[in-house]
Design an enzyme around this catalytic site. Structure first.
Site, PDB file in Angstrom:
ATOM      1  N   ALA A  63      21.937  95.320 125.688  1.00 11.93           N
ATOM      2  CA  ALA A  63      20.528  95.752 124.878  1.00 11.93           C
ATOM      3  C   ALA A  63      19.536  94.475 125.209  1.00 11.93           C
ATOM      4  O   ALA A  63      19.927  93.522 125.584  1.00 11.93           O
ATOM      5  CB  ALA A  63      21.186  95.418 123.491  1.00 11.93           C
ATOM      6  N   GLY A 102      25.765  95.767 125.904  1.00  5.92           N
ATOM      7  CA  GLY A 102      25.511  97.224 125.794  1.00  5.92           C
ATOM      8  C   GLY A 102      25.423  97.954 127.001  1.00  5.92           C
ATOM      9  O   GLY A 102      25.957  99.105 126.997  1.00  5.92           O
ATOM     10  N   GLU A 105      29.210  98.678 127.183  1.00  5.86           N
ATOM     11  CA  GLU A 105      29.345  99.984 126.291  1.00  5.86           C
ATOM     12  C   GLU A 105      29.096 101.054 126.826  1.00  5.86           C
ATOM     13  O   GLU A 105      29.441 102.274 126.454  1.00  5.86           O
ATOM     14  CB  GLU A 105      28.631  99.539 124.987  1.00  5.86           C
ATOM     15  CG  GLU A 105      29.295  98.045 124.366  1.00  5.86           C
ATOM     16  CD  GLU A 105      28.787  97.582 122.977  1.00  5.86           C
ATOM     17  OE1 GLU A 105      29.259  98.132 121.903  1.00  5.86           O
ATOM     18  OE2 GLU A 105      27.823  97.007 123.111  1.00  5.86           O
ATOM     19  N   GLU A 125      28.397  89.697 123.481  1.00  8.07           N
ATOM     20  CA  GLU A 125      27.570  89.690 122.113  1.00  8.07           C
ATOM     21  C   GLU A 125      27.798  88.754 121.357  1.00  8.07           C
ATOM     22  O   GLU A 125      26.924  88.229 120.657  1.00  8.07           O
ATOM     23  CB  GLU A 125      27.844  91.164 121.667  1.00  8.07           C
ATOM     24  CG  GLU A 125      27.041  92.269 122.187  1.00  8.07           C
ATOM     25  CD  GLU A 125      28.055  93.024 123.169  1.00  8.07           C
ATOM     26  OE1 GLU A 125      28.898  92.420 123.723  1.00  8.07           O
ATOM     27  OE2 GLU A 125      27.639  94.202 123.478  1.00  8.07           O
TER      28      GLU A 125
HETATM   29  C1  LIG Z   1      23.609  98.933 117.718  1.00  5.32           C
HETATM   30  C2  LIG Z   1      23.842  98.289 118.842  1.00  5.32           C
HETATM   31  C3  LIG Z   1      23.632  97.093 119.103  1.00  5.32           C
HETATM   32  C4  LIG Z   1      24.083  96.202 119.747  1.00  5.32           C
HETATM   33  C5  LIG Z   1      25.153  96.241 120.924  1.00  5.32           C
HETATM   34  C6  LIG Z   1      24.641  95.522 122.016  1.00  5.32           C
HETATM   35  C7  LIG Z   1      24.167  94.435 122.087  1.00  5.32           C
HETATM   36  C8  LIG Z   1      23.730  93.689 123.233  1.00  5.32           C
HETATM   37  O1  LIG Z   1      23.944  94.334 124.430  1.00  5.32           O
HETATM   38  S1  LIG Z   1      23.338  92.098 123.138  1.00  5.32           S
HETATM   39  C9  LIG Z   1      23.162  91.638 124.801  1.00  5.32           C
HETATM   40  C10 LIG Z   1      24.289  91.425 125.673  1.00  5.32           C
HETATM   41  N1  LIG Z   1      23.884  90.708 127.102  1.00  5.32           N
HETATM   42  C11 LIG Z   1      24.199  89.370 127.279  1.00  5.32           C
HETATM   43  O2  LIG Z   1      24.399  88.821 126.504  1.00  5.32           O
HETATM   44  C12 LIG Z   1      23.580  89.071 128.511  1.00  5.32           C
HETATM   45  C13 LIG Z   1      22.480  88.152 128.624  1.00  5.32           C
HETATM   46  N2  LIG Z   1      22.014  87.685 129.974  1.00  5.32           N
HETATM   47  C14 LIG Z   1      22.747  86.778 130.888  1.00  5.32           C
HETATM   48  O3  LIG Z   1      23.789  86.512 130.378  1.00  5.32           O
HETATM   49  C15 LIG Z   1      21.896  86.591 131.909  1.00  5.32           C
HETATM   50  O4  LIG Z   1      20.602  86.840 131.934  1.00  5.32           O
HETATM   51  C16 LIG Z   1      22.631  87.419 133.083  1.00  5.32           C
HETATM   52  C17 LIG Z   1      24.034  86.895 133.458  1.00  5.32           C
HETATM   53  C18 LIG Z   1      22.503  88.924 132.755  1.00  5.32           C
HETATM   54  C19 LIG Z   1      21.653  87.098 134.457  1.00  5.32           C
HETATM   55  O5  LIG Z   1      21.556  85.867 134.700  1.00  5.32           O
HETATM   56  P1  LIG Z   1      20.528  85.148 135.906  1.00  5.32           P
HETATM   57  O6  LIG Z   1      20.628  85.934 136.997  1.00  5.32           O
HETATM   58  O7  LIG Z   1      20.978  83.880 135.939  1.00  5.32           O
HETATM   59  O8  LIG Z   1      19.153  85.592 135.220  1.00  5.32           O
HETATM   60  P2  LIG Z   1      18.453  84.782 133.754  1.00  5.32           P
HETATM   61  O9  LIG Z   1      19.638  84.495 132.840  1.00  5.32           O
HETATM   62  O10 LIG Z   1      17.644  83.940 134.128  1.00  5.32           O
HETATM   63  O11 LIG Z   1      17.870  85.978 133.139  1.00  5.32           O
HETATM   64  C20 LIG Z   1      16.573  86.599 134.047  1.00  5.32           C
HETATM   65  C21 LIG Z   1      15.639  86.991 132.764  1.00  5.32           C
HETATM   66  O12 LIG Z   1      16.310  88.322 132.226  1.00  5.32           O
HETATM   67  C22 LIG Z   1      16.180  88.124 130.578  1.00  5.32           C
HETATM   68  N3  LIG Z   1      17.437  88.769 130.198  1.00  5.32           N
HETATM   69  C23 LIG Z   1      18.653  88.655 130.772  1.00  5.32           C
HETATM   70  N4  LIG Z   1      19.304  89.507 129.820  1.00  5.32           N
HETATM   71  C24 LIG Z   1      18.510  89.958 128.861  1.00  5.32           C
HETATM   72  C25 LIG Z   1      18.695  90.959 128.059  1.00  5.32           C
HETATM   73  N5  LIG Z   1      19.928  91.463 127.778  1.00  5.32           N
HETATM   74  N6  LIG Z   1      17.682  91.192 127.126  1.00  5.32           N
HETATM   75  C26 LIG Z   1      16.482  90.839 127.505  1.00  5.32           C
HETATM   76  N7  LIG Z   1      16.316  89.900 128.727  1.00  5.32           N
HETATM   77  C27 LIG Z   1      17.163  89.564 129.146  1.00  5.32           C
HETATM   78  C28 LIG Z   1      16.185  86.372 130.639  1.00  5.32           C
HETATM   79  O13 LIG Z   1      15.708  86.038 129.250  1.00  5.32           O
HETATM   80  C29 LIG Z   1      15.281  86.220 131.722  1.00  5.32           C
HETATM   81  O14 LIG Z   1      14.288  86.406 131.449  1.00  5.32           O
HETATM   82  P3  LIG Z   1      12.846  85.261 131.881  1.00  5.32           P
HETATM   83  O15 LIG Z   1      12.760  85.524 133.313  1.00  5.32           O
HETATM   84  O16 LIG Z   1      11.630  85.899 131.206  1.00  5.32           O
HETATM   85  O17 LIG Z   1      13.220  83.876 131.400  1.00  5.32           O
END
Ligand SMILES: CC/C=C\C/C=C/C(=O)SCCNC(=O)CCNC(=O)[C@H](O)C(C)(C)COP(=O)(O)OP(=O)(O)OC[C@H]1O[C@@H](n2cnc3c(N)ncnc32)[C@H](O)[C@@H]1OP(=O)(O)O
Length: 719
Positions: A63, A102, A105, A125
Site C-alpha cells: 500500500a 499489500g 496480498e 505491515e
Molecule cells: C485496507 C488494507 C490496508 C492495508 C494493507 C496493506 C498495507 C501495506 O501494504 S503497508 C506497506 C507495506 N510495505 C512495506 O512496508 C514496504 C516498505 N518499503 C520498504 O521496506 C523499502 O522501501 C523497500 C524494501 C520496498 C525498498 O527499499 P530500497 O530499495 O532501499 O528503497 P527505499 O526504502 O529508499 O525506498 C525508495 C522510495 O520509495 C518509498 N517507498 C517505499 N515503499 C513505499 C510504500 N509502500 N509506500 C510509499 N512509498 C514507499 C520510500 O519512502 C522512498 O521514497 P523517497 O525516495 O521519497 O525517500
C-alpha cells in the site's frame, strides 16, 4: 505517470502492469488502474488468462504509505483483490524484485505466483504498526499453515524466493525472466479448475494444539514487543483465521486494522519509516548525499583492537573491505587474532555466506597501514593519545587517505588539527557491539570535506548501518542527550528512588533496559573516565554535590571508586552471580549505600511516582534534543529520532524522543520542564530550550514541519 496499464499479449493473455516508481506502491491511481483492468479482462472474450507484474523489475512494495496520512479515497484493496481471485480466468502474479505488504496480498489473491530467484517477499505491515488487512492475515495461513504464517506476519521479516517456494507461497522460482515465464505458465493453466486455487475458499490447516500455539505466539510478541500493539493484533487476526470461517475472519481483520490504523503507534512507526529515509538524504556543511563524490573503499585499517575495534574490523570485512587490524599491546592483539575470525565466521553464517568477503591481516605497528584508503581509529577515549595517532597517521598514510575516529564524544576538530589535511578527518561513532548495532553517527568537523563525509556515510551504508550525519560537539547527538537523562536518574536516586524503580519505569515505557541496568552492562567506568577527563570527579574544590555552580551527583563516581563497575565486576547498581554475570538482582548493599549517602547529605527520601521518573528522565533528554536542533548539530528531528531508535533502544513504536514530545504536546512538555525547573533550579538541563518555547509560541507545528521552522527561524535571527 502512476497507474496500472492494461495490454493483451498475442491476443489472449491480459497483462496488468503496476506503474508507480520506485516500488509500484498501490496508490489510488494504481488501484483504479487495476480495477479498470479487471473489468476490461472480464469483458474481453479473447482473453483467456491474466498476468500481473510491476514496472522496472519490482512487483509491488505494498500500500502507498504516504496515503495513510490522509482520508482514504479510490477503490479499496480488499474488494479489488477479491475481484481478482473471483475471476474465471487464471490470474498469475509475476513477482520480480519485491512483493511486500499489500503487494504480497495482491499476489495471494492471484491463482498462481511465479517469482524471480532474487525477489524478496513479506508482510511487513507489523513494522508500520498495522496488520496485513487486505486479506493477507486470512489467506496466508490458509496457504502455508498457522505456525509459518504467525512467524511471517508477527515479525514482518522479508524472505527469499527460495524460502517462499519451500513454504508454498510461490509455485515456481526462476533465474530467468519471471514475466516471460508467468505468461507461458498462464497459457498452460487455461481451463484448469480455479476453485482450489482460491485461498479464501480453503480451510485453514491448524495444528491440533492450536490454542496453545496461539497463546505461545501471544506471549512471545508481548515479550518482544515492549508494548507494541500491532504484533498482538496480528496474533488476534490469525486466531480468527484459525478458528472462524473466512468471511468472519475478514471482519475481524477489518476491526483490528481500524483500531491500529488510528493509533499513535501506527503514526509513530510510519514516521520512523520515513525518518530513516530522510536521514539517508543528509546534507550537512556543504556535503550532500546526491552530489558529493565518494571514494570507493577497498582496503581500510582499524587502529586499536578492544571491543569496539574488533567489532569494526568484523563489520568492515563483512562488507567486503580488506582490513589491516592494528594493536600495539601484545595481549590485546593475541586476543583479537583469536576472537575476530570467530566473530567473522558467525557474522558470515548469519548472512548465509560460506566465507567472509573481506580479508583481514593483523599488525602491531602503524607502518602497515600505508596502503589503505581509510583508517578508523578506535583506541581509548584519550585526546592526547588519539592526537598522537592522528599525527603519526598523517605521515604514514599516503596522501588522500580518509582518517576517521570512533570517538564517542571528543572534538573531531582537535584531532583534525593534528594532521596536515584536516579536510580528510571525520568521526565515525559506532555503537557496541559494532558489528551488530545498526547506528553510525558520522561526525562532520567544521573542516571535514564533503568528500570525506560522503565516503564515511556511504561506507556506513555498505556495512549495513543507518548512517546519520551529525555536527561536532561534546557527545555529538546521542551521548549529548544521554547526559541529562542519566543525570536525572542519579538525582532521582538521591531523592529517594531505587535503581529498580527507575529501571522499571523506563522499561515499562518500552526501553529494553533501564538506565542502571544499561550502565551495568556497558560498565560504569566508561562515564567515569569521561568525567575524570572533564575534571568533574575532583573533590574538595566545591561542595560534593555541586560542580561549576550546578547540581552534580557523585553517586556513580563513588560506585566506581568502590570497584563496582557493573557486570564485569559482578557488582554495580545490581549484583550478579559473579564477574561477567548477566542476571541482575537487587542488592541490599546499594540500598544501604543510598541511605547512608542521603543521610550524610541531609536528603530526606520521598516516594517518587513513575510519572515523575519518566517525565524528568525523558523530557530532560528531549529538551537537550531541542538545544541540539537549535545549535544545528542535527539537521532535523528525524535525525535525532533515528539515532535514539537505532542506537539507544528508544521504542520504535514511540517514534523517537522528538516525535514523542510532539505526541505528548509541546506545550505540555514545556509546562512540565518549567515545573521541574522550579523545584530544581540548580539543574541546568531542566531549563526549557528556547527553540521549544518558540515552537510552542508558533502553535506547536507537527514534527514534520520543524526543519522548515528551524531554518526560517535561523534566517530570521540572522537578519
Ligand atoms: C485496507 C488494507 C490496508 C492495508 C494493507 C496493506 C498495507 C501495506 O501494504 S503497508 C506497506 C507495506 N510495505 C512495506 O512496508 C514496504 C516498505 N518499503 C520498504 O521496506 C523499502 O522501501 C523497500 C524494501 C520496498 C525498498 O527499499 P530500497 O530499495 O532501499 O528503497 P527505499 O526504502 O529508499 O525506498 C525508495 C522510495 O520509495 C518509498 N517507498 C517505499 N515503499 C513505499 C510504500 N509502500 N509506500 C510509499 N512509498 C514507499 C520510500 O519512502 C522512498 O521514497 P523517497 O525516495 O521519497 O525517500
Amino acid at each position: 505517470m502512476k497507474m496500472a496499464t492494461y495490454s493483451v499479449l498475442s491476443g489472449s493473455v491480459a497483462l496488468i502492469t503496476l506503474q508507480n516508481p520506485p516500488v509500484n506502491a498501490l496508490s489510488e491511481a494504481v488501484r483504479t488502474g487495476i480495477t479498470d483492468a479487471v473489468q476490461r479482462t472480464l469483458k474481453d472474450p479473447q482473453v483467456t488468462s491474466v498476468v500481473i507484474c510491476g514496472q522496472n523489475g519490482r512487483f509491488c512494495g505494498g500500500a502507498d504509505i504516504r496515503e495513510f496520512a490522509g482520508p482514504m479515497s479510490g477503490p479499496p484493496l480488499v474488494p479489488m483483490i477479491h475481484a481478482l481471485e473471483a475471476m474465471e480466468k487464471p490470474v498469475v502474479a509475476a513477482i520480480e524484485g519485491l512483493a511486500l505488504g499489500g503487494g504480497l496480498e495482491l499476489a495471494l489473491g492471484c491463482h498462481y505466483r511465479i517469482a524471480h530467484s532474487q525477489a524478496l517477499l513479506g508482510l511487513p505491515e507489523v513494522t508500520l504498526g498495522l496488520l496485513p488487512a487486505a486479506g493477507g492475515s486470512q489467506r496466508l495461513p490458509r496457504l502455508i499453515g498457522l505456525p509459518a504464517a504467525l512467524d511471517l506476519i508477527t515479525t514482518g521479516r522479508h524472505i527469499s524466493a527460495s524460502e517462499a517456494l519451500k513454504l508454498g507461497i510461490v509455485d515456481q522460482v526462476t533465474d530467468d525472466n519471471a514475466l516471460k515465464m508467468a505468461v507461458e505458465f498462464a497459457r498452460s493453466v487455461v481451463g484448469q479448475p480455479l476453485g482450489p486455487r482460491r485461498l479464501s475458499t480453503r480451510p485453514c490447516h491448524s495444528p491440533p494444539d492450536v490454542d496453545s500455539v496461539l497463546d505461545q505466539a501471544l506471549a512471545q510478541v508481548w515479550q518482544r514487543g515492549r508494548g507494541a500493539l500491532a504484533p498482538v493484533a496480528c496474533v488476534g487476526a490469525l486466531r480468527a483465521a484459525a478458528t472462524l470461517p473466512y468471511a468472519q475472519g475478514m471482519e475481524k481483520e477489518r476491526e483490528l486494522m481500524a483500531t491500529l490504523f488510528n493509533s499513535g503507534q501506527a503514526r509513530a512507526l510510519q514516521y520512523a519509516f520515513f525518518s530513516q529515509r530522510v536521514v539517508g538524504k543528509w546534507q550537512p556543511s556543504g556535503a550532500r548525499w546526491d552530489n558529493s563524490t565518494t571514494r570507493t573503499i577497498r582496503k581500510a585499517a582499524v587502529i586499536g583492537l578492544g571491543t569496539m575495534g574488533r567489532g569494526i574490523v568484523v563489520a568492515l570485512a563483512l562488507a567486503g573491505v580488506s582490513v589491516v587490524a592494528v594493536e600495539s599491546q601484545e595481549k590485546q592483539l593475541a586476543a583479537a587474532r583469536q576472537m575476530v575470525p570467530e566473530m567473522l565466521q558467525r557474522g558470515a553464517g548469519r548472512r548465509g555466506l560460506d566465507t567472509p568477503p573481506g580479508v583481514i591481516s593483523f599488525s602491531s605497528g602503524l607502518e602497515d597501514v600505508s596502503e589503505v584508503e581509510l583508517v578508523i581509529e578506535a583506541v581509548f577515549e584519550d585526546m592526547a593519545l588519539k592526537r598522537r595517532i592522528f599525527s603519526r597517521l598523517a605521515t604514514v598514510c599516503r596522501p588522500g587517505t580518509v582518517l576517521c575516529s570512533n570517538t564517542s564524544g571528543l572534538d573531531i576538530d582537535q584531532l583534525a588539527e593534528a594532521t596536515q589535511n584536516p579536510a580528510l578527518v571525520v568521526g565515525m561513532h559506532f555503537f557496541a557491539p559494532a558489528h551488530v548495532m545498526k547506528l553510525l553517527e558520522v561526525v562532520c568537523g567544521p573542516r571535514s570535506s564533503p568528500e570525506a563525509v560522503a565516503t564515511a556515510m556511504v561506507l556506513g551504508k555498505r556495512m549495513g548501518k543507518v548512517s546519520v550525519a551529525v555536527g561536532n560537539c561534546p557527545g555529538f547527538v546521542g551521548n549529548r542527550m544521554l547526559k541529562p537523562y542519566m543525570e536525572q536518574a542519579n538525582f532521582l536516586l538521591e531523592e529517594g528512588a531505587t535503581p529498580q524503580q527507575v529501571d522499571e519505569a523506563l522499561e515499562g515505557f518500552g526501553f529494553p533496559m533501564g538506565v542502571f541496568r544499561m550502565s551495568d552492562l556497558s560498565g560504569l567506568d566508561v562515564g567515569w573516565r569521561v568525567r575524570k577527563e572533564a575534571g568533574l570527579t575532583e573533590q574538595g574544590v566545591e561542595p560534593t554535590r555541586m560542580r561549576q555552580g550546578q547540581r552534580y551527583s557523585p553517586l556513580p563516581d563513588q560506585m566506581c571508586e568502590g570497584g563496582r563497575l557493573g557486570q564485569k565486576t559482578g557488582r554495580g547498581w545490581y549484583r550478579y552471580d559473579g564477574p561477567g554475570g548477566r542476571v541482575a538482582r537487587s542488592d541490599p548493599w546499594v540500598q544501604n549505600f543510598l541511605e547512608t549517602y542521603r543521610a550524610r547529605h541531609g536528603l530526606v527520601p520521598r516516594r517518587i511516582a513513575t510519572e515523575e521518573i519518566l517525565e524528568r528522565c525523558l523530557y530532560a533528554l528531549t529538551n537537550e534534543g531541542f538545544n541540539i536542533l537549535q545549535d544545528g548539530v542535527a539537521a532535523g528531528p528525524e535525525d535525532i529520532d533515528v539515532i535514539y531508535v537505532f542506537g539507544y533502544g528508544w521504542p520504535r513504536h514511540r517514534g523517537g524522543p522528538m516525535f514523542h514530545a510532539g505526541q505528548v504536546g509541546l506545550a505540555r512538555v514545556l509546562e512540565k520542564l518549567e515545573h521541574y525547573q522550579h523545584s530544581h533550579p540548580d539543574v541546568p538541563h531542566l531549563k526549557p530550550s528556547s527553540l521549544l518555547r518558540r515552537l510552542v509560541a508558533a502553535g506547536s507545528p507537527p514534527v514534520q514541519k520543524w526543519r522548515e521552522f528551524i531554518s526560517k527561524d535561523r534566517v530570521h535571527s540572522q537578519l
